[in-house]
Enzyme design. Sequence first.
Site, PDB file in Angstrom:
ATOM      1  CB  VAL A  15      36.814 -80.488  18.261  1.00  0.00           C
ATOM      2  CG1 VAL A  15      37.119 -81.953  17.976  1.00  0.00           C
ATOM      3  CG2 VAL A  15      37.479 -79.597  17.224  1.00  0.00           C
ATOM      4  N   PRO A  16      33.492 -81.693  19.050  1.00  0.00           N
ATOM      5  CG  PRO A  16      31.676 -82.698  17.936  1.00  0.00           C
ATOM      6  CD  PRO A  16      32.993 -81.993  17.688  1.00  0.00           C
ATOM      7  CB  CYS A  17      35.739 -84.104  23.104  1.00  0.00           C
ATOM      8  SG  CYS A  17      35.791 -82.579  24.028  1.00  0.00           S
ATOM      9  CG  HIS A  18      30.063 -82.180  24.013  1.00  0.00           C
ATOM     10  ND1 HIS A  18      30.830 -81.313  23.255  1.00  0.00           N
ATOM     11  CD2 HIS A  18      28.826 -82.134  23.465  1.00  0.00           C
ATOM     12  CE1 HIS A  18      30.079 -80.756  22.306  1.00  0.00           C
ATOM     13  NE2 HIS A  18      28.858 -81.249  22.410  1.00  0.00           N
TER      14      HIS A  18
END
Length: 297
Positions: A251-254
């Site tokens: 889950v690409p929180c970056h």
Amino acid sequence: MAPINSSPADDYDAVRRSVEYLIDNWRNQPPLGAVAKHVGLNETRFQKLFKRWAGISPKDFVQALTIDHARYLLRDSASILDAAYEVGLSGPGRLHDLFVTHEAMTPGEYKAGGAGLEMIYGFHDCPFGEALVMATSRGLSGLAFCNDIRGRAPTLADMIRRWPNATFREDPDATAHYAARIFDPEQWRSEEPLRVVMIGTDFEIRVWEKLLRIPVGAATTYGDLAAALGKPKAARAVGSAVGRNPVSFVVPCHRVLGKTGSVTGYHWGVTRKHAIIGWETGLINKSSESLSLGDFG
DNA sequence: ATTTGGTGTTGTG
DNA sequence: CACAACACCAAAT
């Protein structure tokens, strides 16, 4: 004597130290030799190691750390979260990692059904150091990174604290396939999506679902994310929710940046956030070589 | 450049 | 119920 079977995981420690150095010094355009010296390798060895890890040269990687590059990632920030973007009207149309299906579990459900909820976990090497993979029978439920110095224990404690009523059992043989697949872009296929189970509050889950729409090679801002949820003033609340994402990387929180393109905080360290963004830039370069898509015209 | 004030959601007591 | 904390942001020093 270059190691024959050196893996991205083996390379990460040197990469991490170089990224730390570059974050501090990129303004001065440090020559390659200075970076190599800082991590204790000679220039050619460092160059090869870095290219192997990132898919791009240190020079291109430094470019990926700049505010200009961040602004490029943000070029469609608001529209990224629209349905139209996903259909491919304005999107890059490549490496859109729809390789994830997810189901949500609210705290209510979790509490009611939590009696039988067991999580297995294991530690595995990955391109960003050592990762902690956690899963329930329904799918991947957690992905965390170990601190370079303090090791595994704080990371495990961090994750266990999030689900105080679950039970935990270490079983690296059972989690290994997750790690192998997650960090190998060759295996990102939508035909057989990775199953992810999101355990959080209603608001957190809505935020995390939005994150899944951000493709590789793009980014959005906390403010735009809040607006997409119909709460344009909730940027800060969104920031908190993004920060509590338990399934980092997948889950690409970056891929959420500040309004100006500044790389703001990351639960697992801003250095790692930079490293992931740069590594993904390498993926994009690789794929555009083979696809030569002339978009963004 | 730095400070200040307004935000929504969550965890704590 | 109140209050502090937060991976924000814009406006005012």
